[in-house]
Design an enzyme around this catalytic site. Sequence first.
Site, PDB file in Angstrom:
ATOM      1  N   ASP A   1       7.125  -6.640 -15.861  1.00  0.00           N
ATOM      2  CA  ASP A   1       5.742  -6.199 -16.057  1.00  0.00           C
ATOM      3  C   ASP A   1       5.842  -4.997 -17.000  1.00  0.00           C
ATOM      4  O   ASP A   1       6.769  -4.180 -16.873  1.00  0.00           O
ATOM      5  CB  ASP A   1       5.139  -5.773 -14.716  1.00  0.00           C
ATOM      6  CG  ASP A   1       3.655  -5.485 -14.820  1.00  0.00           C
ATOM      7  OD1 ASP A   1       2.879  -6.201 -14.181  1.00  0.00           O
ATOM      8  OD2 ASP A   1       3.267  -4.530 -15.529  1.00  0.00           O
ATOM      9  N   SER A   2       4.904  -4.844 -17.918  1.00  0.00           N
ATOM     10  CA  SER A   2       5.090  -3.784 -18.920  1.00  0.00           C
ATOM     11  C   SER A   2       4.948  -2.386 -18.332  1.00  0.00           C
ATOM     12  O   SER A   2       5.313  -1.412 -18.984  1.00  0.00           O
ATOM     13  CB  SER A   2       4.153  -3.977 -20.111  1.00  0.00           C
ATOM     14  OG  SER A   2       2.839  -3.635 -19.790  1.00  0.00           O
TER      15      SER A   2
ATOM     16  N   THR B   1      -7.838  14.229 -30.368  1.00  0.00           N
ATOM     17  CA  THR B   1      -9.183  14.122 -29.799  1.00  0.00           C
ATOM     18  C   THR B   1      -9.257  13.050 -28.711  1.00  0.00           C
ATOM     19  O   THR B   1      -8.580  12.022 -28.786  1.00  0.00           O
ATOM     20  CB  THR B   1     -10.252  13.824 -30.878  1.00  0.00           C
ATOM     21  OG1 THR B   1     -11.486  13.513 -30.219  1.00  0.00           O
ATOM     22  CG2 THR B   1      -9.879  12.653 -31.768  1.00  0.00           C
ATOM     23  N   GLN B   2     -10.091  13.301 -27.700  1.00  0.00           N
ATOM     24  CA  GLN B   2     -10.314  12.292 -26.656  1.00  0.00           C
ATOM     25  C   GLN B   2     -11.181  11.136 -27.170  1.00  0.00           C
ATOM     26  O   GLN B   2     -11.282  10.103 -26.514  1.00  0.00           O
ATOM     27  CB  GLN B   2     -10.984  12.932 -25.432  1.00  0.00           C
ATOM     28  CG  GLN B   2     -10.054  13.868 -24.686  1.00  0.00           C
ATOM     29  CD  GLN B   2     -10.740  14.646 -23.573  1.00  0.00           C
ATOM     30  OE1 GLN B   2     -11.781  14.238 -23.060  1.00  0.00           O
ATOM     31  NE2 GLN B   2     -10.160  15.763 -23.191  1.00  0.00           N
ATOM     32  N   CYS B   3     -11.821  11.318 -28.313  1.00  0.00           N
ATOM     33  CA  CYS B   3     -12.629  10.229 -28.887  1.00  0.00           C
ATOM     34  C   CYS B   3     -11.689   9.166 -29.446  1.00  0.00           C
ATOM     35  O   CYS B   3     -10.633   9.480 -29.993  1.00  0.00           O
ATOM     36  CB  CYS B   3     -13.496  10.733 -30.035  1.00  0.00           C
ATOM     37  SG  CYS B   3     -14.681  11.982 -29.556  1.00  0.00           S
TER      38      CYS B   3
ATOM     39  N   THR C   1      -4.823   0.593 -29.312  1.00  0.00           N
ATOM     40  CA  THR C   1      -5.027   1.072 -27.949  1.00  0.00           C
ATOM     41  C   THR C   1      -5.479  -0.127 -27.124  1.00  0.00           C
ATOM     42  O   THR C   1      -6.275  -0.935 -27.624  1.00  0.00           O
ATOM     43  CB  THR C   1      -6.155   2.132 -27.938  1.00  0.00           C
ATOM     44  OG1 THR C   1      -5.728   3.243 -28.729  1.00  0.00           O
ATOM     45  CG2 THR C   1      -6.500   2.621 -26.556  1.00  0.00           C
TER      46      THR C   1
ATOM     47  N   THR D   1       0.395  -6.508 -21.714  1.00  0.00           N
ATOM     48  CA  THR D   1      -0.581  -5.762 -22.513  1.00  0.00           C
ATOM     49  C   THR D   1      -0.701  -4.297 -22.102  1.00  0.00           C
ATOM     50  O   THR D   1      -1.076  -3.459 -22.920  1.00  0.00           O
ATOM     51  CB  THR D   1      -1.981  -6.414 -22.411  1.00  0.00           C
ATOM     52  OG1 THR D   1      -2.372  -6.449 -21.035  1.00  0.00           O
ATOM     53  CG2 THR D   1      -1.986  -7.804 -22.998  1.00  0.00           C
ATOM     54  N   ASP D   2      -0.375  -4.010 -20.819  1.00  0.00           N
ATOM     55  CA  ASP D   2      -0.677  -2.664 -20.309  1.00  0.00           C
ATOM     56  C   ASP D   2      -0.045  -1.549 -21.136  1.00  0.00           C
ATOM     57  O   ASP D   2      -0.672  -0.530 -21.399  1.00  0.00           O
ATOM     58  CB  ASP D   2      -0.232  -2.528 -18.843  1.00  0.00           C
ATOM     59  CG  ASP D   2      -1.102  -3.367 -17.909  1.00  0.00           C
ATOM     60  OD1 ASP D   2      -2.149  -3.861 -18.356  1.00  0.00           O
ATOM     61  OD2 ASP D   2      -0.721  -3.525 -16.735  1.00  0.00           O
TER      62      ASP D   2
ATOM     63  N   THR E   1       2.078 -10.617 -18.422  1.00  0.00           N
ATOM     64  CA  THR E   1       1.253 -11.662 -17.792  1.00  0.00           C
ATOM     65  C   THR E   1       1.533 -13.038 -18.368  1.00  0.00           C
ATOM     66  O   THR E   1       1.545 -14.048 -17.652  1.00  0.00           O
ATOM     67  CB  THR E   1      -0.243 -11.328 -17.995  1.00  0.00           C
ATOM     68  OG1 THR E   1      -0.516 -10.116 -17.312  1.00  0.00           O
ATOM     69  CG2 THR E   1      -1.150 -12.417 -17.452  1.00  0.00           C
TER      70      THR E   1
HETATM   71  N1  ASP Z   1       0.450  -5.972 -15.929  1.00  0.00           N
HETATM   72  C1  ASP Z   1       0.636  -6.830 -17.079  1.00  0.00           C
HETATM   73  C2  ASP Z   1       1.681  -6.214 -17.976  1.00  0.00           C
HETATM   74  O1  ASP Z   1       1.359  -5.325 -18.713  1.00  0.00           O
HETATM   75  C3  ASP Z   1      -0.644  -7.037 -17.787  1.00  0.00           C
HETATM   76  C4  ASP Z   1      -0.551  -7.954 -18.982  1.00  0.00           C
HETATM   77  O2  ASP Z   1       0.463  -8.425 -19.378  1.00  0.00           O
HETATM   78  O3  ASP Z   1      -1.606  -8.211 -19.578  1.00  0.00           O
HETATM   79  O4  ASP Z   1       2.810  -6.611 -17.945  1.00  0.00           O
END
Ligand code: ASP
Length: 347
Positions: free
Chosen positions: A60-61, A280-282, A169, A92-93, A16
């Site tokens: 895009d990631s 764990t899912q936690c 995460t 970020t993804d 992004t």
């Molecule tokens: N879809 C974007 C990516 O992961 C989201 C981001 O960058 O925050 O490339």
Amino acid sequence: MSNTQHKVLLISTGGTITMVREAGTGALVPADIETFKAYMPELFAGAIQVEIEAFNPLLDSSDISPSKWAQMAQMVYDHYEEYDGFVILHGTDTMSYSASALSFMLEGLNKPVVFTGSQLPVGVLRSDAKENLMTAIEIAAAQDENGDAIVPEVTIFFEDRLFRANRTTKRNAEHFSAFNSYNYPALAKAGVHITYQPHLIHYNSPNAPLVLHTGYDSNVAVLKLFPGIGRPVVRAVLRAKGLRAVVLETFGAGNAPSDKWLYRELKEAVDRGIIIVNKTQCNTGSVEMGLYAVSLNLMKAGVLSGYDITTEALLTKMMYLLGEHGDDPELVKKLLMTNLCGEITVE
Ligand code: ASP
């Protein structure tokens, strides 16, 4: 700190932070690196010398696959001696996956590799891009009075926190504070000053050479249990062609339904040579197999403990270990349960 100007290599993969709105659809797409640079004159105006290498095209990631992790690790390795530190711009993804993978691929690291990105594109007035990037660059260049890097790890800097990469995460698709490290404290906090926590930082031996590992095997899967999960679903995953290792996402402290068929399917998979690790899912806390009767079957089936590891770190660690030592499954199992670079808390 010495008086020589510090040098940081900025590796842009996209995300992004580099995006603009596409005419017609209005969807965000990565722009080119020159457009990004035009929005960030600050990059070249500070005390730190910043040079840029970029993926072409920027991505895009969601499109960042293991071969791109290897490409990023290779770029760090190729320029390792020339720079004091590295910043990797990334969406970020899937940032936690890439950053976790690099923590394993760059063995013996003694310089900072800081991942960052933003929730709003750099060209948007309220964007978090500049703050994140400029602070990440400062952290990548930060050295103590002996000229040693303050945080010689793979990390993620976002909003005001620096986290060990393989503990992170993505937790929020809306807030600027997009990441968390649930099982390990932040390595630094950025306010008016950047406050580092040296006692939490992982240091390799200062003489350790950087060893690059770009091999990986992506024949892995995540099997998330849920109340009512049926045998055909479990079977379909565990019998997938070529499968070598599975992240088994369980309840609470590592528990699973006590259905006999589930135990049998898991045991048969282990007997076929598939490595299964209990996660764990936690978000917070650790797997403790044997604490409840409902996890004893997993132990008997040969499922290993993932302790307090994240799914992102476990999955990428599996791919890395299978790629490097796939011909020695016992070694892969042993290393999965060993803390390699701060990714798990084991006695
Ligand atoms: N879809 C974007 C990516 O992961 C989201 C981001 O960058 O925050 O490339």
